[in-house]
Design a protein around this motif. Structure first.
Motif, PDB file in Angstrom:
ATOM      1  N   PHE A  23       0.841  -1.197   0.000  1.00  0.00           N
ATOM      2  CA  PHE A  23       0.000   0.000   0.000  1.00  0.00           C
ATOM      3  C   PHE A  23       0.879   1.250   0.000  1.00  0.00           C
ATOM      4  N   GLN A  24       1.878   1.283   0.856  1.00  0.00           N
ATOM      5  CA  GLN A  24       2.774   2.428   0.944  1.00  0.00           C
ATOM      6  C   GLN A  24       3.513   2.658  -0.374  1.00  0.00           C
ATOM      7  N   ARG A  25       3.946   1.577  -1.008  1.00  0.00           N
ATOM      8  CA  ARG A  25       4.654   1.724  -2.279  1.00  0.00           C
ATOM      9  C   ARG A  25       3.742   2.339  -3.332  1.00  0.00           C
ATOM     10  N   ARG A  26       2.508   1.863  -3.425  1.00  0.00           N
ATOM     11  CA  ARG A  26       1.589   2.349  -4.450  1.00  0.00           C
ATOM     12  C   ARG A  26       1.123   3.765  -4.186  1.00  0.00           C
ATOM     13  N   TYR A  27       1.165   4.193  -2.931  1.00  0.00           N
ATOM     14  CA  TYR A  27       0.716   5.551  -2.612  1.00  0.00           C
ATOM     15  C   TYR A  27       1.876   6.518  -2.385  1.00  0.00           C
ATOM     16  N   GLY A  28       3.085   6.124  -2.742  1.00  0.00           N
ATOM     17  CA  GLY A  28       4.227   7.029  -2.687  1.00  0.00           C
ATOM     18  C   GLY A  28       4.671   7.395  -1.286  1.00  0.00           C
ATOM     19  N   LEU A  29       4.487   6.489  -0.322  1.00  0.00           N
ATOM     20  CA  LEU A  29       4.871   6.745   1.059  1.00  0.00           C
ATOM     21  C   LEU A  29       6.186   6.038   1.382  1.00  0.00           C
ATOM     22  N   THR A  30       6.721   6.297   2.555  1.00  0.00           N
ATOM     23  CA  THR A  30       7.889   5.562   3.017  1.00  0.00           C
ATOM     24  C   THR A  30       7.497   4.100   3.188  1.00  0.00           C
ATOM     25  N   VAL A  31       8.217   3.202   2.527  1.00  0.00           N
ATOM     26  CA  VAL A  31       7.873   1.779   2.555  1.00  0.00           C
ATOM     27  C   VAL A  31       8.607   1.119   3.714  1.00  0.00           C
ATOM     28  N   ASP A  32       7.932   1.050   4.869  1.00  0.00           N
ATOM     29  CA  ASP A  32       8.558   0.471   6.060  1.00  0.00           C
ATOM     30  C   ASP A  32       7.658  -0.538   6.778  1.00  0.00           C
ATOM     31  N   GLY A  33       6.438  -0.734   6.288  1.00  0.00           N
ATOM     32  CA  GLY A  33       5.544  -1.679   6.936  1.00  0.00           C
ATOM     33  C   GLY A  33       5.036  -1.215   8.283  1.00  0.00           C
ATOM     34  N   ILE A  34       5.199   0.072   8.592  1.00  0.00           N
ATOM     35  CA  ILE A  34       4.731   0.648   9.850  1.00  0.00           C
ATOM     36  C   ILE A  34       3.542   1.558   9.535  1.00  0.00           C
ATOM     37  N   ILE A  35       2.417   1.303  10.160  1.00  0.00           N
ATOM     38  CA  ILE A  35       1.214   2.097   9.901  1.00  0.00           C
ATOM     39  C   ILE A  35       1.167   3.279  10.857  1.00  0.00           C
ATOM     40  N   GLY A  36       1.495   4.433  10.319  1.00  0.00           N
ATOM     41  CA  GLY A  36       1.478   5.665  11.098  1.00  0.00           C
ATOM     42  C   GLY A  36       0.503   6.654  10.494  1.00  0.00           C
ATOM     43  N   ARG A  37       0.676   7.921  10.845  1.00  0.00           N
ATOM     44  CA  ARG A  37      -0.254   8.943  10.389  1.00  0.00           C
ATOM     45  C   ARG A  37      -0.285   9.065   8.870  1.00  0.00           C
ATOM     46  N   ALA A  38       0.859   8.962   8.203  1.00  0.00           N
ATOM     47  CA  ALA A  38       0.889   9.113   6.752  1.00  0.00           C
ATOM     48  C   ALA A  38       0.096   8.005   6.069  1.00  0.00           C
ATOM     49  N   THR A  39       0.312   6.759   6.489  1.00  0.00           N
ATOM     50  CA  THR A  39      -0.393   5.627   5.885  1.00  0.00           C
ATOM     51  C   THR A  39      -1.889   5.713   6.149  1.00  0.00           C
ATOM     52  N   LEU A  40      -2.274   6.071   7.375  1.00  0.00           N
ATOM     53  CA  LEU A  40      -3.694   6.184   7.699  1.00  0.00           C
ATOM     54  C   LEU A  40      -4.348   7.328   6.925  1.00  0.00           C
ATOM     55  N   SER A  41      -3.613   8.419   6.701  1.00  0.00           N
ATOM     56  CA  SER A  41      -4.153   9.537   5.926  1.00  0.00           C
ATOM     57  C   SER A  41      -4.363   9.127   4.480  1.00  0.00           C
ATOM     58  N   ALA A  42      -3.390   8.410   3.904  1.00  0.00           N
ATOM     59  CA  ALA A  42      -3.527   7.939   2.524  1.00  0.00           C
ATOM     60  C   ALA A  42      -4.703   6.975   2.400  1.00  0.00           C
ATOM     61  N   LEU A  43      -4.871   6.119   3.400  1.00  0.00           N
ATOM     62  CA  LEU A  43      -5.993   5.176   3.399  1.00  0.00           C
ATOM     63  C   LEU A  43      -7.316   5.927   3.433  1.00  0.00           C
ATOM     64  N   GLN A  44      -7.413   6.935   4.297  1.00  0.00           N
ATOM     65  CA  GLN A  44      -8.646   7.705   4.404  1.00  0.00           C
ATOM     66  C   GLN A  44      -8.955   8.440   3.110  1.00  0.00           C
ATOM     67  N   ARG A  45      -7.928   9.019   2.484  1.00  0.00           N
ATOM     68  CA  ARG A  45      -8.146   9.744   1.224  1.00  0.00           C
ATOM     69  C   ARG A  45      -8.597   8.787   0.116  1.00  0.00           C
ATOM     70  N   ALA A  46      -8.006   7.599   0.086  1.00  0.00           N
ATOM     71  CA  ALA A  46      -8.394   6.630  -0.935  1.00  0.00           C
ATOM     72  C   ALA A  46      -9.853   6.215  -0.758  1.00  0.00           C
ATOM     73  N   LEU A  47     -10.270   6.015   0.487  1.00  0.00           N
ATOM     74  CA  LEU A  47     -11.659   5.640   0.760  1.00  0.00           C
ATOM     75  C   LEU A  47     -12.610   6.793   0.449  1.00  0.00           C
ATOM     76  N   ASP A  48     -12.213   8.014   0.824  1.00  0.00           N
ATOM     77  CA  ASP A  48     -13.039   9.183   0.520  1.00  0.00           C
ATOM     78  C   ASP A  48     -13.209   9.356  -0.985  1.00  0.00           C
ATOM     79  N   ALA A  49     -12.095   9.181  -1.716  1.00  0.00           N
ATOM     80  CA  ALA A  49     -12.141   9.331  -3.174  1.00  0.00           C
ATOM     81  C   ALA A  49     -13.100   8.316  -3.783  1.00  0.00           C
ATOM     82  N   ARG A  50     -13.045   7.092  -3.289  1.00  0.00           N
ATOM     83  CA  ARG A  50     -13.902   6.041  -3.835  1.00  0.00           C
ATOM     84  C   ARG A  50     -15.374   6.376  -3.631  1.00  0.00           C
ATOM     85  N   VAL A  51     -15.724   6.824  -2.424  1.00  0.00           N
ATOM     86  CA  VAL A  51     -17.117   7.160  -2.126  1.00  0.00           C
ATOM     87  C   VAL A  51     -17.589   8.327  -2.991  1.00  0.00           C
TER      88      VAL A  51
END
Length: 330
Positions: A221-249
């Motif tokens: 997920f991090q790789r596809r969304y241009g984030l730091t690829v570390d396998g750690i779910i922090g604020r950046a990953t959660l923000s990208a997840l929220q934006r992806a879900l918002d965009a879909r809706v």
């Protein structure tokens, strides 16, 4: 209020009181620290401990990367300019741990000047009253958020007793022994369930363990969304997840509104009996209305694609990597 710490003042050696190292660590534990710029759910470029251009200390841009030392410096500067003066004014005579609690609260809410708990703290009200008043600040978007419930509880522990809970959340632990991604910010079991559901709805397998998300999935997920690829779910990953879900809706809603299979102008030709009188006749009598509505729908979808271009980039990443990279850079 009870404390094992020595007394402190808002002025020390001629300088305004500053957040302690422990106080900054506590704040980072809740805010998360991203060393690579990301878009917050509102679409603003963000870096470090939730710093946007509005902080006045940094202008995050696509692809920007900073060191941990720089993240610490920027946070300290933002606190000094934007938060510590207000806390010092609202909490005169505060001990260090009380001041740190106030800074964390103000950084999160911006409400140190009007919060009831601060007024009760100033008049030395019973700790039970202060705890209750502080605990009222637990909602986001009109809903009680488990993360805010935890933050308020830990801020009270700091305020009343000088206990700094959870300050090790930013420690780097690449992968858990069970293969799940580590959460760099506090999340409840209910929130983990929602996060797992979000990943799954976007086509990312969270795994079978209900207590988290596979580290391999987080990395993809991090790789596809241009984030730091570390396998750690922090604020950046959660923000990208929220934006992806918002965009879909919103895209789905836009398709419907533009006359997609779920409704829109096409469906309007088969209006139910409860429809306003004359509406169907008006649509039939004025066929020029349909292309206008479809055109507006297309403009709406184009605006959504631009607004959520980071989410669009992730969708295009596999087949059109160059286009995806360009979208992430703007």
């Amino acid at each position: 209020m009870a404390s094992g710490h020595p007394s402190g003042n808002t002025i020390a050696r001629g300088r305004p009181m500053q957040t302690s190292e422990q106080g900054r660590a506590f704040l980072e534990g809740h805010e998360g620290v991203a060393l690579r710029a990301y878009r917050c759910p509102a679409g603003k470029w963000t870096i470090g401990a939730g710093l946007t251009a509005a902080s006045g200390v940094v202008v995050p841009k696509a692809g920007m990367v900073i060191t941990r030392t720089e993240a610490n410096r920027l946070l300290a500067l933002a606190l000094m300019r934007n938060y510590e003066p207000a806390v010092g004014a609202a909490m005169p005579g505060a001990k260090q741990h009380e001041f740190d609690a106030g800074v964390s609260f103000h950084f999160n809410t911006g409400a140190i000047g009007r919060a009831t708990w601060v007024k009760r703290w100033r008049v030395k009200a019973p700790v039970s009253e202060i705890r209750a008043a502080l605990g009222e600040w637990r909602k986001g978007g009109g809903k009680v958020l488990p993360g805010l419930v935890l933050r308020r509880a830990e801020e009270f522990e700091m305020l009343a007793y000088g206990r700094y809970a959870g300050i090790d959340r930013v420690a780097t632990v690449p992968v858990r022994a069970d293969g799940l991604a580590r959460f760099a910010v506090p999340v409840s079991e209910a929130e983990i369930a929602e996060i797992r559901k979000g990943f799954a709805s976007l086509g990312f397998d969270p795994g079978t363990n209900a207590h988290g998300v596979l580290a391999t999935t987080a990395r993809e997920f991090q790789r596809r969304y241009g984030l730091t690829v570390d396998g750690i779910i922090g604020r950046a990953t959660l923000s990208a997840l929220q934006r992806a879900l918002d965009a879909r809706v919103k895209v789905q809603a836009g398709v419907v509104g533009a006359g997609g299979s779920a409704g829109g102008v096409t469906a309007a030709r088969e209006l139910p009996e409860a429809a306003p009188a004359g509406l169907a006749d008006a649509l039939s009598a004025a066929p020029w209305i349909e292309p206008i509505i479809l055109g507006l729908g297309a403009i709406w979808l184009a605006w959504l694609a631009w607004t959520y271009r980071d989410a669009l980039a992730a969708r295009l990443d596999r087949r059109f990597p160059r286009i995806a990279a360009k979208l992430r850079s703007i």
